[in-house]
Design a protein around this motif. Structure first.
Motif, short mmCIF file in Angstrom:
data_model
loop_
_atom_site.label_atom_id
_atom_site.label_comp_id
_atom_site.label_asym_id
_atom_site.label_seq_id
_atom_site.Cartn_x
_atom_site.Cartn_y
_atom_site.Cartn_z
N LEU A 1 37.71 34.51 37.33
CA LEU A 1 36.82 35.40 38.07
C LEU A 1 37.62 36.52 38.70
N THR A 2 37.14 37.76 38.47
CA THR A 2 37.67 38.94 39.16
C THR A 2 36.54 39.53 39.97
N LEU A 3 36.73 39.62 41.29
CA LEU A 3 35.70 40.15 42.19
C LEU A 3 36.26 41.35 42.94
N HIS B 1 44.28 41.50 46.36
CA HIS B 1 44.64 42.91 46.44
C HIS B 1 43.87 43.53 47.61
N PHE B 2 44.57 43.73 48.72
CA PHE B 2 43.94 44.27 49.93
C PHE B 2 43.97 45.80 49.89
N GLN C 1 40.89 36.41 41.10
CA GLN C 1 41.45 37.69 41.53
C GLN C 1 40.44 38.38 42.44
N LEU C 2 40.85 38.69 43.66
CA LEU C 2 39.99 39.35 44.63
C LEU C 2 40.56 40.73 44.96
N ARG C 3 39.75 41.75 44.74
CA ARG C 3 40.13 43.12 45.12
C ARG C 3 39.21 43.51 46.28
#
Length: 557
Positions: A395-397, A453-454, A423-425
């Motif tokens: 999951l990429t969000l 990724h902040f 992966q969290l953006r």
């Protein structure tokens, strides 16, 4: 053709009998040996009826040369230089007997590619862009029309006419003239694919209609009309090309397997029942109603790949008919209220838009998801996606995180039990909320790789500039987490609290990578130049010291 070469090299000239003292003597002996071999072969060719009656064909020359070289080597003429010289002499004799065509015909150049079977040539030309294939017509007269073996025709205005070199009217006339001239050459032939890419204007309408007629007559299986403007247009522009359904017959509708339309008005007739054999459908900037697209998709039972981008449906997208072969689904910027598909074998799902209800409960094979929400709380995101991504592994969000009304640590059940990669953006417009982030990560307890990724639109104060104490959250183990990668790390208090919690609860962690830079910078925002890298690194080491396992490698970037 079988040829027996029975000539004997005299023993007195055998290399084992040559003197090794003087280079001059060896040279003379080698020359005499070469002349004898040359004469013996010449006499053999002159006496052999096979050579006089049936000249050697091109394809046999290479094999014959190899056999001759092997024979020389077997007779004892060793050494790289000697062998090369003898081979050259012998091949020189044979070359006079090479047959390039009819015996009484004028000798012409060897055409290795032109003599290949037609199916092989088709494969070769199918790998070339059309403009490159056409250029091969200049090779020879025989090659003048070989490029027409290419069954996939692709015309890009920037490639055919050059980019921004002509006024729009001249540019359009030049493009249509070239396309029409090529299609005229293909009249009556089968064409597998026709692709047109040019910015739409009203001068193209008649030609586009004719090209659709060509598709019908040529039994084409794939049609691409990419008519989108190169520059982003203001909303409300409706001068799109109206797709001519009336020009399609039943055979062409059944034959079509790929359809890519961009900047087109797509209004199927009332009784249109879809494309039964369509496998790939790509709609971009297409004017189509939600009701029409739902009805059409319900009758495209063989669809494998579907992308709907910037098509303002202004309602729900609910496809009632089963799509058992659908593997890939992308919906982006379509202004819809909810999504529902019956796609039991769906493997990849991509969505960009508002956080609307999504029903893919029948898609038990869904493995990869890429979600981009405009703005939402992480708590609501979990609620929306929990019933969609039941079996998702990757999951990429990407979302702009809004703070919850009442910040608290939520205790979710195992919502994403199959997820191994997350992966969290995350864009934090307001304050960073560690409780929401930890709640989200805890909903996927079996992840093996976590990327965070902040992104912060404004300057973020580091923990050294704050008087708040570090909070310690309740223990929750991530026994499978082996890799944690963080970018946009500014050493603010929330980030330090999150890293400390994850490191303390990940006994199997092998790699922890912390990068102060922004991997996915925000558009329209300047890059952060205020954060002092050394301060960030020292802060990370200070608060992680004694918490990282000796088996874990810490990387500071």
């Amino acid at each position: 053709m079988g040829i027996m070469l029975n000539f004997t090299v005299p023993d007195q000239f055998h290399p084992t009998q040559l003197h090794r003292g003087s280079g001059r003597i060896v040279g003379h002996q080698l020359e005499a040996l070469s002349i004898l071999a040359f004469r013996a072969l010449s006499e053999h060719i002159q006496q052999n009826e096979v050579f006089r009656q049936t000249p050697i064909a091109n394809s046999q020359f290479q094999l014959l040369s190899i056999l001759l070289c092997g024979l020389i080597h077997a007779k004892g003429i060793t050494g790289e230089v000697r062998c090369k010289l003898c081979c050259i002499l012998i091949c020189g004799v044979i070359s006079d007997y090479i047959h390039h065509g009819p015996i009484d015909a004028k000798e012409s150049a060897i055409d290795l590619f032109g003599d290949l079977p037609e199916d092989v040539l088709c494969t070769i030309f199918s790998k070339l862009p059309l403009e490159e294939a056409v250029r091969t017509s200049a090779v020879s007269r025989k090659w003048r029309y070989l490029w027409m073996l290419c069954s996939k025709l692709s015309f890009d205005g920037n490639t055919v006419c050059g980019k921004n070199n002509y006024e729009k009217r001249v540019y359009t006339l030049m493009f249509t003239r070239i396309v029409n001239r090529v299609l005229e050459q293909y009249r009556g032939k089968l064409v597998e694919e026709l692709a047109i890419k040019i910015e739409f204007n009203w001068m193209l309408v008649e030609h586009l209609d004719n090209w659709v007629r060509f598709v019908v007559s040529s039994q084409t299986k794939a049609l691409v009309f990419d008519l989108a403007p190169e520059q982003r247009q203001p909303p409300g522009r409706d001068d799109r090309y109206k797709f001519p359904f009336e020009l399609l017959d039943d055979d062409s509708i059944c034959r079509l397997q790929k359809l890519h339309l961009s900047f087109v008005d797509f209004q199927p007739p009332i009784h249109f029942s879809g494309f039964p054999n369509l496998r790939k459908l790509d709609l971009n900037l297409v004017n189509v109603s939600g009701k029409d697209i739902q009805h059409m998709l319900s009758n495209c039972c063989n669809l494998e790949w579907l992308s709907i981008v910037r098509c303002h449906l202004n309602g729900e997208l609910k496809v009632n008919g089963p799509l058992p072969h659908l593997l890939y689904l992308k919906i982006a910027s379509c202004n819809i209220t909810n999504i529902e598909f019956l796609a039991e074998n769906l493997a990849t799902f991509e969505y960009r838009g508002e956080a609307v209800p999504i029903d893919l409960s029948n898609s038990l094979e869904l493995k990869c998801a890429n979600i981009w929400y405009y703005r939402d709380t992480l708590e609501h995101t979990i609620t929306v996606l929990a019933n969609v991504l039941i079996n998702v592994q990757h999951l990429t969000l990407d979302t702009a995180c809004e703070p919850p009304k009442i910040p608290c640590l939520m205790h979710y059940r195992c919502k994403f039990s199959q997820m191994t990669y997350l992966q969290l953006r995350l864009v934090y417009i307001e304050e960073f909320n560690i409780l929401s982030l930890v709640s989200f990560v805890r909903s996927a307890p079996f992840i093996r790789k976590l990327e965070l990724h902040f992104r912060f639109p404004s300057y973020v104060h580091s923990i050294q500039e704050s008087d708040e104490p570090i909070r310690k959250l309740p223990e929750r183990l991530f026994n499978n987490l082996k890799s944690l990668y963080v970018t946009g790390f500014k050493a603010c208090i929330g980030q330090v609290e999150f890293l400390s919690h994850m490191v303390e609860n990940s006994p199997a962690l092998e790699i922890l990578s912390i990068d102060h830079s922004d991997k996915y910078p925000l558009e329209g925002h300047e890059r952060d130049t205020k954060t002092v890298v050394d301060v960030v690194h020292r802060t990370a080491r200070r608060y992680l010291e004694g918490k990282i396992s000796s088996k874990c490698t810490l990387i500071l970037l």
